[in-house]
Design a protein around this motif. Sequence first.
Motif, PDB file in Angstrom:
ATOM      1  N   LYS A   1       0.830  -1.194   0.000  1.00 46.47           N
ATOM      2  CA  LYS A   1       0.000   0.000   0.000  1.00 46.47           C
ATOM      3  C   LYS A   1       0.871   1.253   0.000  1.00 46.47           C
ATOM      4  O   LYS A   1       0.692   2.149  -0.810  1.00 46.47           O
ATOM      5  CB  LYS A   1      -0.911  -0.028   1.225  1.00 46.47           C
ATOM      6  CG  LYS A   1      -1.904   1.103   1.286  1.00 46.47           C
ATOM      7  CD  LYS A   1      -2.733   0.985   2.552  1.00 46.47           C
ATOM      8  CE  LYS A   1      -3.748   2.108   2.661  1.00 46.47           C
ATOM      9  NZ  LYS A   1      -4.439   2.076   3.955  1.00 46.47           N
TER      10      LYS A   1
ATOM     11  N   CYS B   1      -8.548   4.423  -1.749  1.00 44.70           N
ATOM     12  CA  CYS B   1      -8.309   4.149  -3.176  1.00 44.70           C
ATOM     13  C   CYS B   1      -9.561   4.389  -4.009  1.00 44.70           C
ATOM     14  O   CYS B   1      -9.516   4.977  -5.084  1.00 44.70           O
ATOM     15  CB  CYS B   1      -7.859   2.716  -3.387  1.00 44.70           C
ATOM     16  SG  CYS B   1      -6.656   2.104  -2.199  1.00 44.70           S
ATOM     17  N   SER B   2     -10.704   3.908  -3.490  1.00 40.48           N
ATOM     18  CA  SER B   2     -11.920   3.954  -4.314  1.00 40.48           C
ATOM     19  C   SER B   2     -12.481   5.357  -4.454  1.00 40.48           C
ATOM     20  O   SER B   2     -13.401   5.569  -5.238  1.00 40.48           O
ATOM     21  CB  SER B   2     -12.977   3.007  -3.750  1.00 40.48           C
ATOM     22  OG  SER B   2     -13.054   3.149  -2.358  1.00 40.48           O
TER      23      SER B   2
ATOM     24  N   HIS C   1     -10.288   5.682  -7.785  1.00 43.11           N
ATOM     25  CA  HIS C   1     -10.319   4.557  -8.725  1.00 43.11           C
ATOM     26  C   HIS C   1     -11.740   4.036  -8.873  1.00 43.11           C
ATOM     27  O   HIS C   1     -12.039   2.902  -8.497  1.00 43.11           O
ATOM     28  CB  HIS C   1      -9.375   3.453  -8.259  1.00 43.11           C
ATOM     29  CG  HIS C   1      -7.935   3.844  -8.342  1.00 43.11           C
ATOM     30  ND1 HIS C   1      -7.224   3.761  -9.509  1.00 43.11           N
ATOM     31  CD2 HIS C   1      -7.090   4.367  -7.426  1.00 43.11           C
ATOM     32  CE1 HIS C   1      -5.985   4.187  -9.307  1.00 43.11           C
ATOM     33  NE2 HIS C   1      -5.878   4.561  -8.042  1.00 43.11           N
TER      34      HIS C   1
END
Lengths: 202, 337
Positions: free
Chosen positions: B83, B277-278, B281
């Motif tokens: 990560k 992240c989402s 992304h």
Amino acid sequence: MAERQYVKIFTRFERFWHWSQALLVLALLFTGARLHGLIGGMYWGQAFRLHLIAAGLIILLWIFAIFWHFTTGAWQHYIPTLRNLVPVIRYYAYGIFRGEAHPAKPTIHRKHNPLQRLSYLFLKLVINPAIWATGILYLTVNLTGLDLQTVAWLHVVSAYAMAIFVVIHVYMATTGDTPTAYVKAMTTGYEWVVVEEDAAGG
Amino acid sequence: MKHGDLSSALLDASRHVDVHMSPEGAGMVCVDCHVGNRHEWPGSRYHGTISDTSRQRPGMRNTDILACNSCHTSAPHEALSVKGSKLNDHIDRVACQTCHIPEFAKGGVATKTWWDWSTAGKLKDGKPYSEVDENGRDIYLTIKGDFRWGEDVVPEYEFWDGIVEYTLLGDKIDPSGIVGINRIGGGPDQPGSLIFPFKRMLGKQAYDEINQYLIQSNVYGPEGDTALWSNYNWDKALSAGMAGSDLPYSGKFGFVETEMWWPTTHMVAPANEALKCSACHARDGRLAKLAGFYLPGRDGFTLTDRIGLWLLAMTLAGVALHAGLRILSRRRDNREG
């Protein structure tokens, strides 16, 4: 016709290798589809983590498997052959519906029929290395400075090839004497095979 | 406050509001970051430093330059974890602020997001007046027009190379669109540009309809009767305002919609509140509108995906057909004995 016996044709390692690879490939296909935005169901970051873990494990597995194939000579089962290829294709396209016998029943020395040899060889020499190489390029794209979109595209194309392989492979596994015969063989290791005395087919 | 990221909320901030200035956080004050070697104050609205590219020496800070990586280095995340090393991989593309300032105008102090000058000058019973919303914030003032406010505002994201250009008095404008009071430089293919968070302040301002430039009014002045704030007359205020400049004023004015970009760099949230992240992304994530680069999870490959999925579907269909034929033929065989 030669005598058929219920013997062990898949060693413990082969079975372990096959099923753990199956599990990892499915995990990679699903998390990959999530990362690519094709499906939902999981946070992107979670999918990313699982994808990398599965990728690391499968590479490890492949390294073991390659080592195993060469030390045991099992790689010879993947040498392509044209002998009997056409009858086998004809069998799957036609004979199977007529209840004909399989033209290339497995023997101890030939575990795979010519069509299997070709498709597994394609898997091992084309699809797997493509996925592996593009995956490593993807992981290191920031180091190498390659174009992210190109690398991602190559990886995605290899993944589609793998997905199509899996569908065909899983289906072919149901074409044994009974729909579960091949799956049973891959699980228990035992199958009804022709035991040739002369090993001529080897 | 026009600034969305500098407010009185910083003076006694929780860690959520600002990790650096909060007494429970690093307990820093403005000058801990804004130290000037030559009595200069690093940190400018005309030329931002989005990343410190000067040579870094361990334990030494180049005090001529101020950026997050002046203190944190350019690889602040755990390089040995997947990560962390992936986060570090983002730094050549995404500014620290983008992930670490998920919202601005935190801590209960709102920021103005809309300022419409065109409505200024309305009177009630011949007198100037004001209106407040349920939080006690001005939403109308005779002397200033309409306001809108925002709290915990999600920034707008743009590529930025640190350069801000201002529309100067007399610069031609295109009144048919939104006029930029300033413009930010940079783009996806421009080296040195990073995705950066901004407050985009919108509003309406006066312009000269004939000469097509923004004009200034005399809002407050000793002249008394020409100032907007004493007689609420735009005509007089603008004439007086422009008389003080070298530019001609046609006397015909209108109002155009304007925007102004404010880079967001304060109000850094604690690490555990950094963007997931989402947040990026994803198809409908924070970067959904930002074009010109490939973003995994947001962008597919339209044609390739179509072909790939089609081939997959054809394979499934072929397999289903084959299976169907096998079942049928087996039944027939069974019947025939």
